[in-house]
Motif scaffolding. Structure first.
Motif: not given
Length: 166
Positions: A6-11, A69-71, A119-123, A144-146
């Protein structure tokens, strides 16, 4: 697990998702988002204003000296908060502007070895963590992923998202 999801979705700003949760919880979440957006206007000039910064970091950081990790590092808002709470961060962002902004803002943490940036994509998170000097065993304590659009992308007319300017 549900609380983290839920936190990730709200972010991500996905408050209208059909969640199997109580109406009261959704109503409270929407109110928090509205409050966060209203207070973000006071920070004009900032590269990006993270929504629900304190709440997200309160849920994420369970180990004070942990490795996180901050994606979607962006301007470094969540990264900065994690670092100031004693954590170490592997920051990922594919946007060179974001990497430059965060690098300038958080230079002292990079120099002290508490922050690594990629510097890359979080995938490519698995590869980034595997190659990290911070995550010696290839394990981290949180991610975390914002997700969503950055306020910088909207405010900066050259980014292609600005609709307030021609």
């Amino acid at each position: 697990m549900i609380k983290l999801l839920l936190t990730m979705m709200l972010v991500a700003g996905i408050s209208s998702l059909h969640l199997r949760t109580s109406f009261r919880l959704r109503k409270r979440a929407v109110a928090r988002l509205q409050q966060a957006f209203a207070s973000s206007s006071a920070s004009e000039g900032a590269y990006h204003v993270p929504v629900m910064l304190k709440e997200c970091c309160d849920e994420l950081i369970w180990k004070k000296d942990g490795i996180y990790v901050d994606c979607t590092m962006g301007g470094g808002g969540h990264t900065s908060e994690i670092l100031h709470r004693g954590g170490k961060v592997i920051g990922i962002d594919q946007d060179p502007d974001a990497i430059a902004e965060a690098g300038t803002k958080l230079q002292a943490f990079t120099e002290s070895g508490h922050l690594e940036m990629a510097q890359t994509n979080f995938r490519r998170i698995a590869r980034v963590v595997q190659e990290s000097a911070l995550a010696k065993d290839g394990l981290v304590d949180g991610v975390i992923m914002d997700l969503g659009i950055s306020s910088h992308q909207i405010d900066e007319s050259t980014r292609g998202f600005a609709f307030a300017q021609d």
